[in-house]
Each structure stands twice: as structure tokens, then as C-alpha cells.
Design a protein around this motif. Structure first.
Motif, PDB file in Angstrom:
ATOM      1  N   GLN A 111       5.099   6.931  -0.444  1.00 44.91           N
ATOM      2  CA  GLN A 111       4.445   7.026  -1.494  1.00 44.91           C
ATOM      3  C   GLN A 111       4.235   6.376  -2.755  1.00 44.91           C
ATOM      4  O   GLN A 111       3.768   6.770  -3.528  1.00 44.91           O
ATOM      5  CB  GLN A 111       5.335   8.835  -1.570  1.00 44.91           C
ATOM      6  CG  GLN A 111       5.015   9.636  -3.091  1.00 44.91           C
ATOM      7  CD  GLN A 111       5.619  10.513  -3.493  1.00 44.91           C
ATOM      8  OE1 GLN A 111       6.745  10.983  -2.840  1.00 44.91           O
ATOM      9  NE2 GLN A 111       5.204  11.731  -3.492  1.00 44.91           N
ATOM     10  N   ILE A 112       5.716   5.314  -2.828  1.00 42.09           N
ATOM     11  CA  ILE A 112       5.558   4.266  -4.082  1.00 42.09           C
ATOM     12  C   ILE A 112       4.374   3.605  -3.335  1.00 42.09           C
ATOM     13  O   ILE A 112       3.710   3.113  -4.392  1.00 42.09           O
ATOM     14  CB  ILE A 112       7.311   3.519  -4.504  1.00 42.09           C
ATOM     15  CG1 ILE A 112       8.426   5.021  -4.944  1.00 42.09           C
ATOM     16  CG2 ILE A 112       6.787   2.608  -5.291  1.00 42.09           C
ATOM     17  CD1 ILE A 112       9.006   4.351  -5.155  1.00 42.09           C
ATOM     18  N   LYS A 113       4.299   3.130  -2.709  1.00 44.24           N
ATOM     19  CA  LYS A 113       3.258   2.219  -1.627  1.00 44.24           C
ATOM     20  C   LYS A 113       1.762   2.743  -2.067  1.00 44.24           C
ATOM     21  O   LYS A 113       0.642   2.811  -3.288  1.00 44.24           O
ATOM     22  CB  LYS A 113       3.624   1.852  -0.367  1.00 44.24           C
ATOM     23  CG  LYS A 113       4.072   1.053   0.001  1.00 44.24           C
ATOM     24  CD  LYS A 113       4.056   0.658   1.501  1.00 44.24           C
ATOM     25  CE  LYS A 113       6.019  -0.104   1.646  1.00 44.24           C
ATOM     26  NZ  LYS A 113       5.596  -0.307   2.823  1.00 44.24           N
ATOM     27  N   GLU A 123      -5.094   2.520  -6.336  1.00 40.81           N
ATOM     28  CA  GLU A 123      -5.707   3.551  -7.437  1.00 40.81           C
ATOM     29  C   GLU A 123      -6.525   3.809  -7.023  1.00 40.81           C
ATOM     30  O   GLU A 123      -6.417   5.150  -7.169  1.00 40.81           O
ATOM     31  CB  GLU A 123      -6.495   2.539  -7.918  1.00 40.81           C
ATOM     32  CG  GLU A 123      -5.804   1.643  -9.572  1.00 40.81           C
ATOM     33  CD  GLU A 123      -6.826   0.781 -10.473  1.00 40.81           C
ATOM     34  OE1 GLU A 123      -7.864   1.389 -11.204  1.00 40.81           O
ATOM     35  OE2 GLU A 123      -6.138   0.198 -10.856  1.00 40.81           O
ATOM     36  N   ASP A 124      -6.492   4.076  -5.530  1.00 41.72           N
ATOM     37  CA  ASP A 124      -7.937   4.569  -4.945  1.00 41.72           C
ATOM     38  C   ASP A 124      -6.649   5.951  -5.030  1.00 41.72           C
ATOM     39  O   ASP A 124      -7.481   7.652  -5.030  1.00 41.72           O
ATOM     40  CB  ASP A 124      -8.729   4.463  -4.191  1.00 41.72           C
ATOM     41  CG  ASP A 124      -9.504   3.020  -3.819  1.00 41.72           C
ATOM     42  OD1 ASP A 124      -9.491   3.124  -5.028  1.00 41.72           O
ATOM     43  OD2 ASP A 124      -9.745   2.731  -3.019  1.00 41.72           O
ATOM     44  N   TYR A 125      -6.538   5.896  -3.988  1.00 43.18           N
ATOM     45  CA  TYR A 125      -5.799   7.305  -3.937  1.00 43.18           C
ATOM     46  C   TYR A 125      -5.307   8.061  -4.957  1.00 43.18           C
ATOM     47  O   TYR A 125      -4.717   8.987  -5.264  1.00 43.18           O
ATOM     48  CB  TYR A 125      -3.962   6.357  -3.030  1.00 43.18           C
ATOM     49  CG  TYR A 125      -2.485   7.641  -2.902  1.00 43.18           C
ATOM     50  CD1 TYR A 125      -3.849   9.113  -1.425  1.00 43.18           C
ATOM     51  CD2 TYR A 125      -1.865   7.991  -3.647  1.00 43.18           C
ATOM     52  CE1 TYR A 125      -2.638   9.896  -1.831  1.00 43.18           C
ATOM     53  CE2 TYR A 125      -0.533   8.848  -3.399  1.00 43.18           C
ATOM     54  CZ  TYR A 125      -0.882   9.436  -2.126  1.00 43.18           C
ATOM     55  OH  TYR A 125      -0.073  10.545  -2.539  1.00 43.18           O
ATOM     56  N   LEU A 126      -4.450   7.494  -6.139  1.00 41.18           N
ATOM     57  CA  LEU A 126      -3.867   8.036  -7.349  1.00 41.18           C
ATOM     58  C   LEU A 126      -4.904   8.745  -8.257  1.00 41.18           C
ATOM     59  O   LEU A 126      -4.640   9.906  -8.815  1.00 41.18           O
ATOM     60  CB  LEU A 126      -3.263   6.625  -7.845  1.00 41.18           C
ATOM     61  CG  LEU A 126      -2.367   7.030  -9.336  1.00 41.18           C
ATOM     62  CD1 LEU A 126      -1.136   7.522  -9.559  1.00 41.18           C
ATOM     63  CD2 LEU A 126      -2.325   5.753 -10.341  1.00 41.18           C
ATOM     64  N   ARG A 127      -5.826   8.146  -8.060  1.00 44.70           N
ATOM     65  CA  ARG A 127      -7.044   9.032  -8.594  1.00 44.70           C
ATOM     66  C   ARG A 127      -7.525  10.497  -7.986  1.00 44.70           C
ATOM     67  O   ARG A 127      -7.751  11.118  -8.889  1.00 44.70           O
ATOM     68  CB  ARG A 127      -8.134   7.926  -8.292  1.00 44.70           C
ATOM     69  CG  ARG A 127      -8.532   6.820  -9.775  1.00 44.70           C
ATOM     70  CD  ARG A 127      -9.713   6.398  -9.856  1.00 44.70           C
ATOM     71  NE  ARG A 127      -9.522   5.108 -10.498  1.00 44.70           N
ATOM     72  CZ  ARG A 127      -9.984   3.756 -10.183  1.00 44.70           C
ATOM     73  NH1 ARG A 127     -11.777   3.837  -8.746  1.00 44.70           N
ATOM     74  NH2 ARG A 127     -10.373   3.024 -10.880  1.00 44.70           N
TER      75      ARG A 127
END
Length: 131
Positions: free
Chosen positions: A91-93, A98-102
Motif C-alpha cells: 500500500q505504501i508503494k 501518483e496515478d493510484y493516489l489520484r
């Protein structure tokens, strides 16, 4: 007739042999009694030691079983923690991407881009119909 005294009658070979036999029998009886007492003492001590060590062996067996159960439980818990740790590292990775975070922010907080409309649809249609 002449009277014999008791001393002379008691002082013959037969009487001495009988006294020796009786002393010998008394000594044998005393020796046998000591032997019996020794034998009973050894048997009692053996039984006592067998009981004491038997009880100790049984308690050690149950303690060992208890420790083995605790070890198995600790190993299972350790495996769960290792899996959770691996998931958190993954999950940290992903959060560093950025795409996953958005995507996560858009899904979780209903965040939208400019000129974008978000519609909330029910996840289980049959559940909403029954209400």
C-alpha cells in the motif's frame, strides 16, 4: 538313690547343643528380620521415587504440550502480522504512485475534475428495491 542337682543335668552336651541351636535360631531370626526390614525399605523407596518421578514426568509433559500450543498460536499470529506488513508495504508503494493516489482520492472523497459531475449509484440494486 542319689539326687542329681539341676546344675549337673543342665551341664551336659545335649543341653549345650540345644542352647547353641536356640541361639543360632535367634540370630537367624534377627538377621532375617533385618533383611526383611531392609528389603521393605528398598521397595518402599523405589515405589516412592517412581511416584515422585512419574508425577514430575506427567507435569513436564503437560507443560511441554502447553508450550507447544502457545508456540503454534504465536507462529500463526506472526504469519498474520507478516502478511499484514507485506500488504502495508504494498500500500505504501501504491500511495507513492501518483496515478493510484489520484484514483484513490477521487473514489474515497468524491473528488472531481473540473467540469465533471459525480453520480452516486447504489452498489446492490436488489437490496435497494426491497426497501
Amino acid at each position: 538313690m542319689k539326687k542329681r542337682s539341676k546344675i549337673t543335668i543342665m551341664d551336659n552336651d545335649y543341653f549345650r547343643k540345644q542352647q547353641a541351636k536356640s541361639k543360632n535360631a535367634a540370630l537367624k531370626a534377627k538377621h532375617y528380620q533385618h533383611y526383611r526390614l531392609f528389603r521393605v525399605s528398598i521397595i518402599s523407596l523405589t515405589i516412592l521415587l517412581t511416584i515422585v518421578f512419574g508425577i514430575r514426568l506427567i507435569t513436564m509433559h503437560y507443560q511441554t504440550q502447553n508450550i507447544n500450543v502457545q508456540t503454534e498460536e504465536a507462529n500463526k499470529k506472526l504469519e498474520k502480522v507478516k502478511v499484514k506488513n507485506a500488504d502495508l508495504k504494498e500500500q505504501i508503494k501504491q500511495l507513492n504512485n501518483e496515478d493510484y493516489l489520484r484514483k484513490l482520492i477521487r473514489e474515497k472523497y468524491s473528488y472531481s475534475k473540473d467540469n465533471e459531475i459525480i453520480y452516486n449509484l447504489p452498489t446492490d440494486v436488489t437490496k435497494n428495491i426491497g426497501q
